[in-house]
Design a protein around this motif. Structure first.
Motif, mmCIF file in Angstrom:
data_model
loop_
_atom_site.group_PDB
_atom_site.id
_atom_site.type_symbol
_atom_site.label_atom_id
_atom_site.label_comp_id
_atom_site.label_asym_id
_atom_site.label_seq_id
_atom_site.Cartn_x
_atom_site.Cartn_y
_atom_site.Cartn_z
ATOM 1 N N ARG A 222 -2.813 -1.497 -8.371
ATOM 2 C CA ARG A 222 -2.381 -0.286 -7.651
ATOM 3 C C ARG A 222 -2.162 -0.600 -6.176
ATOM 4 N NH1 ARG A 222 -1.541 4.676 -7.881
ATOM 5 N NH2 ARG A 222 -1.711 4.571 -10.149
ATOM 6 N N TYR A 223 -1.065 -0.078 -5.642
ATOM 7 C CA TYR A 223 -0.758 -0.296 -4.218
ATOM 8 C C TYR A 223 -0.240 1.023 -3.637
ATOM 9 C CZ TYR A 223 3.867 -1.078 -6.339
ATOM 10 O OH TYR A 223 5.012 -0.936 -7.071
ATOM 11 N N ASP A 224 -1.136 1.812 -3.087
ATOM 12 C CA ASP A 224 -0.760 3.166 -2.644
ATOM 13 C C ASP A 224 -0.276 3.215 -1.196
ATOM 14 O OD1 ASP A 224 -1.387 4.004 -5.141
ATOM 15 O OD2 ASP A 224 -3.242 5.040 -4.616
ATOM 16 N N ARG A 225 -0.386 2.107 -0.461
ATOM 17 C CA ARG A 225 0.019 2.167 0.962
ATOM 18 C C ARG A 225 1.229 1.301 1.291
ATOM 19 N NH1 ARG A 225 -5.752 2.451 2.223
ATOM 20 N NH2 ARG A 225 -5.744 0.212 2.466
ATOM 21 N N LEU A 226 1.765 0.598 0.312
ATOM 22 C CA LEU A 226 2.860 -0.348 0.615
ATOM 23 C C LEU A 226 4.087 0.371 1.191
ATOM 24 C CD1 LEU A 226 3.992 -3.310 -1.547
ATOM 25 C CD2 LEU A 226 5.659 -1.872 -0.487
ATOM 26 N N TYR A 227 4.451 1.501 0.601
ATOM 27 C CA TYR A 227 5.655 2.197 1.077
ATOM 28 C C TYR A 227 5.487 2.596 2.548
ATOM 29 C CZ TYR A 227 8.083 2.263 -3.386
ATOM 30 O OH TYR A 227 8.759 1.881 -4.516
ATOM 31 N N ALA A 228 4.316 3.147 2.880
ATOM 32 C CA ALA A 228 4.075 3.540 4.277
ATOM 33 C C ALA A 228 4.128 2.296 5.175
ATOM 34 C CB ALA A 228 2.727 4.234 4.387
ATOM 35 N N GLU A 229 3.606 1.197 4.671
ATOM 36 C CA GLU A 229 3.557 -0.056 5.444
ATOM 37 C C GLU A 229 4.965 -0.524 5.836
ATOM 38 O OE1 GLU A 229 1.769 -2.641 7.533
ATOM 39 O OE2 GLU A 229 0.423 -1.479 6.213
ATOM 40 N N ILE A 230 5.953 -0.277 4.955
ATOM 41 C CA ILE A 230 7.315 -0.725 5.299
ATOM 42 C C ILE A 230 8.146 0.423 5.901
ATOM 43 C CG2 ILE A 230 7.320 -2.622 3.632
ATOM 44 C CD1 ILE A 230 9.195 -0.882 1.856
ATOM 45 N N GLY A 231 7.458 1.519 6.283
ATOM 46 C CA GLY A 231 8.136 2.589 7.019
ATOM 47 C C GLY A 231 8.797 3.643 6.141
ATOM 48 N N ALA A 232 8.436 3.684 4.848
ATOM 49 C CA ALA A 232 8.988 4.698 3.940
ATOM 50 C C ALA A 232 7.928 5.781 3.713
ATOM 51 C CB ALA A 232 9.353 4.035 2.622
ATOM 52 N N PRO A 233 8.334 6.970 3.205
ATOM 53 C CA PRO A 233 7.309 7.976 2.890
ATOM 54 C C PRO A 233 6.302 7.403 1.886
ATOM 55 C CG PRO A 233 9.516 8.927 2.722
ATOM 56 C CD PRO A 233 9.695 7.448 2.917
ATOM 57 N N SER A 234 5.027 7.710 2.135
ATOM 58 C CA SER A 234 3.965 7.101 1.341
ATOM 59 C C SER A 234 3.941 7.633 -0.100
ATOM 60 C CB SER A 234 2.646 7.407 2.038
ATOM 61 O OG SER A 234 1.602 6.875 1.317
ATOM 62 N N VAL A 235 3.895 6.737 -1.078
ATOM 63 C CA VAL A 235 3.787 7.155 -2.488
ATOM 64 C C VAL A 235 2.826 6.223 -3.232
ATOM 65 C CG1 VAL A 235 6.001 8.329 -2.887
ATOM 66 C CG2 VAL A 235 5.921 5.837 -2.987
ATOM 67 N N PRO A 236 2.035 6.801 -4.154
ATOM 68 C CA PRO A 236 1.114 5.953 -4.921
ATOM 69 C C PRO A 236 1.846 5.192 -6.033
ATOM 70 C CG PRO A 236 0.904 8.229 -5.631
ATOM 71 C CD PRO A 236 1.913 8.222 -4.509
ATOM 72 N N CYS A 237 1.515 3.919 -6.195
ATOM 73 C CA CYS A 237 2.240 3.083 -7.175
ATOM 74 C C CYS A 237 1.288 2.109 -7.855
ATOM 75 C CB CYS A 237 3.281 2.209 -6.474
ATOM 76 S SG CYS A 237 4.446 3.103 -5.477
ATOM 77 N N THR A 238 1.724 1.633 -8.993
ATOM 78 C CA THR A 238 1.021 0.520 -9.636
ATOM 79 C C THR A 238 2.031 -0.308 -10.432
ATOM 80 O OG1 THR A 238 -0.782 -0.096 -11.136
ATOM 81 C CG2 THR A 238 0.328 1.950 -11.625
ATOM 82 N N GLY A 239 1.689 -1.561 -10.709
ATOM 83 C CA GLY A 239 2.655 -2.397 -11.445
ATOM 84 C C GLY A 239 2.053 -3.730 -11.825
ATOM 85 N N PHE A 240 2.870 -4.536 -12.478
ATOM 86 C CA PHE A 240 2.424 -5.885 -12.845
ATOM 87 C C PHE A 240 3.602 -6.838 -12.877
ATOM 88 C CE2 PHE A 240 3.404 -3.939 -17.048
ATOM 89 C CZ PHE A 240 4.336 -4.854 -17.522
ATOM 90 N N SER A 241 3.329 -8.131 -12.800
ATOM 91 C CA SER A 241 4.357 -9.155 -13.029
ATOM 92 C C SER A 241 3.775 -10.240 -13.923
ATOM 93 C CB SER A 241 4.806 -9.818 -11.727
ATOM 94 O OG SER A 241 5.061 -8.864 -10.738
#
Ligand code: HAM
Length: 437
Positions: A293-312
């Motif tokens: 889970r990465y809930d602050r990445l969008y805010a970190e790159i200057g986009a509106p903050s959204v909660p996210c999760t994923g895998f590779s």
């Protein structure tokens, strides 16, 4: 004189014969993810360097040591993408994808680049299959009882099982304790612990102690690893009830899950549940896949903050596991490999055209059809088919063409049947006793 050009070490050609395995795995991913309503996204291989340094974190090994970065002709710093999560976030924000849909389920398949020392399972150009849930919190009423974390973990498990991997182990941790609201206090406790054992830390870890204490857990230096192992986690960051509940649900779903408080992952953007999938057959490079889970990445790159999760998932490592797996990859692929033999006059014959049409629809349905080389005798063609390790041979001559039929031979059972033109796919999947997805 020998030929002087070679691919760069750690960047490999994928040749015919090998590429079919990649296609088989990719097809499995596309079918499963699409069935689960994930949609594919593709982004450029090159992005502005700052996107990755902001998203992944300056002190991570990836940004600090492993990025292929250069200045282009306009003197802009560009980087070959070391991973996709940051690129997906950039694309979602740039195109305002969340304006038309409250949340997104995306997947990708493609090459990534990290300047690591090449070895088995560690390449400089490697490939990932990944998925991201964007604007999906951990506990999401719109997903019913199932939050994003459970959805993503069940998806990766379903995919790895669909390609036949059974001996899988998931390591899991909850970083909300150290990266969440009260994270500063927890990190301070971790720092105090390492500070009190400073004399035993290696130079890299001393640097990390000042800059980003969590990165000490990435260290492979034995003394530092032993210190990290001895950290009293239950005092420093006891697991939440919600996290233990998630682990319970994963175990109920038949997954082997091990709680690992030291699992901090090599990217700074994680804020909640993180995980890695490992396979016993990989050895030193045993992480087959990772995410969280990465809930602050969008805010970190200057986009509106959204909660996210994923895998590779690492493709090269996945294929390494599949090679050693039971049933073997070749055995599994047999089910979708079809060898087509026109019994007629060669490439331009109506029989060849008839079978090429069948090959085209089979490919669209997830099979890997191969047209026989014209001009060989039928007996030789069948010998070739046996060598190519295919389960089915589809043949058509003048009679089959006239009557709208195929002769389908199951090479394992040495059985041949007449199958009507519209029933080929049904027949092949029936014989497998399962659908292709
Ligand atoms: P990662 O753990 O850095 O996570 O990479 C995921 C997988 O890519 C690894 O488990 C491994 O299988 C493969 N991999 C990484 N580096 C190499 C390499 N040099 N050679 C071969 N395979 C490699 C990520 O990349 C995150 N983007 C995962 C994620 C998605 N988190 C949230 N969403």
């Amino acid at each position: 004189m020998s030929f002087k050009y070679q691919a760069f070490p750690g960047m490999e050609d994928i040749l015919p014969g090998e590429v079919e395995k990649w296609q088989w795995v990719e097809e499995k991913a596309r079918s499963l993810f699409s069935a689960k309503r994930f949609r594919e996204i593709r982004t450029p291989l090159l992005e502005p360097t700052e996107l990755f340094s902001r998203a992944i974190g300056e002190t991570t090994d990836i940004v600090h040591k492993e990025m292929y970065t250069f200045q282009d002709r306009g003197e802009r710093y560009m980087t070959l993408r070391p991973e996709m999560t940051a690129s997906v976030a950039r694309a979602v924000a740039e195109h305002g994808l969340l304006k038309t849909s409250p949340n997104l389920a995306l997947f990708y398949i493609g090459p990534m680049f990290r300047a690591e020392r090449p070895q088995a399972g560690r390449k400089r150009q490697f490939h990932q299959i990944g998925a991201e849930l964007v604007n999906v919190p951990d506990r999401d009423p719109s997903q019913g009882a199932q939050g994003g974390d459970l959805t993503i973990l069940l998806l990766i498990n379903a995919f790895l099982r669909s390609v036949g991997i059974s001996r899988l182990k998931f390591r899991i941790n909850d970083l909300s304790l150290i990266n969440g609201e009260n994270g500063a206090q927890v990190r301070a406790r971790i720092r105090d612990y390492f500070e009190s054992h400073k004399a035993k830390l290696d130079p890299d870890s001393l640097y990390r102690l000042d800059k980003n204490v969590l990165r000490i857990f990435d260290s492979k230096v034995p003394g530092t690893k032993a210190l990290a192992d001895a950290l009293p986690w239950n005092d420093v960051a006891p697991p939440s009830g919600h996290f233990l509940e998630l682990i319970g649900k994963l175990s109920d779903a038949g997954m082997t899950v091990e709680q690992d408080p030291k699992l901090v992952r090599g990217l700074d953007y994680y804020t909640g549940v993180v995980f890695e999938a490992a396979s016993a057959s990989l050895g030193a490079q045993d992480a087959l896949a990772g995410g969280g889970r990465y809930d602050r990445l969008y805010a970190e790159i200057g986009a509106p903050s959204v909660p996210c999760t994923g895998f590779s998932i690492g493709m090269e490592r996945l294929l390494m596991v599949l090679e050693k797996n039971t049933p073997s990859l070749t055995e599994q692929m047999k089910d979708c490999r079809v060898y087509l033999i026109p019994i007629g006059e060669g490439p331009g014959s109506p029989e060849a055209a008839y079978l090429e049409e069948a090959a085209l629809s089979l490919r669209g349905l997830g099979f890997l059809p191969e047209m026989a080389k014209p001009s060989l005798k039928l007996g030789d063609q069948l010998k070739r088919a046996a060598k190519a390790e295919v389960r089915y041979v589809v043949m058509a001559g003048e009679k089959e063409l006239r009557e709208g039929l195929y002769q389908v031979k199951n090479m394992d059972l040495n059985e041949q049947k007449e199958v009507k033109r519209g029933e080929l796919f049904y027949h092949l999947t029936q014989q497998q006793g399962k659908t292709l997805v």
